[in-house]
Design an enzyme around this catalytic site. Structure first.
Site: not given
Ligand code: G3P
Ligand code: CA
Length: 292
Positions: A41-42, A68, A70, A83, A151, A186
């Site tokens: 994540h990130r 993942e 953003d 993010h 994302e 996503q």
């Molecule tokens: O990939 C799921 C997650 O990233 C969604 O929440 O706020 O971390 O972007 P957030």
């Molecule tokens: Ca995210």
């Protein structure tokens, strides 16, 4: 939906045991086999500053192939990886540009953002880490032979970012037939995901959130995944999602977030999720391996 009650948790754990019974293949080759994907994540953001190239490399160092990120857009129209919609939390922008509150990404040019330190807030070892452009980020993911869960963050702030992002992905070769399995796009924004699917129906997509079961067929028109917070799901919800076919005619997948401890990872895997998005991908991967 609330956090699962104890009874539901017990049921999920029983289901988990069945799911993780070792297969004959696992016993033969000595490796645990399960099909739950672990996504950093990130990047591996428990160990390196989120959404930086260091976080991509940290995931790679741990043997994690899905990351993942953003994606947002600068004042001069460049796609970058961050993010928050402001630069404050993860850079030294308030020191470098003290008069530019509220420090929105969209108020800064790429040249200005590239002057910022995006690592020191996390730890002195990461001093000088910069905010990557999407292009730089994709290059690093490619160099590492990793895969990308991209994302679109707050796309409502950036009109046309869906088309722009797809154009950049195509330019970098990420939409070529042989690479498409390495990419999922996503967003929490359903309209943005509908747009992505309309522009490039061949791209795998996910909707971030926990739609009502009755609404799932509507989301399935443009999504291959429903990706909810793990605090909002139980085994019944995951089964209801999996029972609906997604935009490419296969059962909707569930990638849940943000699971940072082993017992929770094993619990959600027992509910039947397909992927777990985590800041500590080694912890999740090892817990799943141990339980299989
Ligand atoms: O990939 C799921 C997650 O990233 C969604 O929440 O706020 O971390 O972007 P957030
Ligand atoms: Ca995210």
């Amino acid at each position: 939906m609330q956090i699962r009650p104890a009874a539901a948790l017990t049921g999920a754990l029983i289901g988990m045991s069945a799911l993780f019974l070792p297969t004959a293949a696992a016993q033969a080759d000595g490796h645990p086999h399960h099909h739950t994907v672990t996504v950093a994540h990130r990047g591996a953001s428990g160990y390196a500053p989120e959404n930086t190239l260091a976080a991509v490399d940290a995931a790679d160092d741990l043997g994690i192939d899905w990351v993942e990120n953003d994606v947002q857009r600068t004042k001069d129209g460049e796609l970058i990886v961050m993010h928050d919609t402001t630069l404050s939390r993860t850079t030294n922008v308030e020191e470098v540009f003290p008069d530019r509150a509220p420090w929105n990404i969209s108020d800064f040019t790429l040249d200005e953002i590239e002057k910022l330190d995006a690592g020191s807030w996390f730890g002195a070892d990461f001093q000088g880490e910069t905010v990557p452009t999407l292009e730089e980020y994709m290059d690093r993911v490619s160099d590492n032979h990793q895969k990308l869960l991209l994302e679109l963050k707050s796309p409502e702030l950036y009109p046309g970012i869906e088309r722009q992002t797809l154009r950049e992905l195509r330019r970098e070769g990420w939409l070529d037939h042989r690479h498409k399995r390495r990419l999922i796009v996503q967003s929490f924004n359903a309209e943005a995901m509908r747009t992505v699917h309309r522009l490039r129906p061949d791209v795998k997509t996910g909707f971030l959130g926990t739609p009502a079961v009755a609404d799932l067929p509507e989301y399935a028109e443009f999504s291959d995944q429903i990706n909810p917070s793990y605090k909002t799901i139980d085994a019944d919800y995951v089964a209801a999602v999996r029972a609906v076919d997604g935009a490419h005619g296969k059962p909707l997948e569930v990638y849940t977030w943000t699971v940072n401890d082993g017992p929770s990872a094993v619990s959600v895997a027992g509910m039947g999720v397909n992927g777990i998005i985590t800041n500590k991908p080694d912890v999740v991967r090892d817990a799943l391996d141990d339980a299989s």
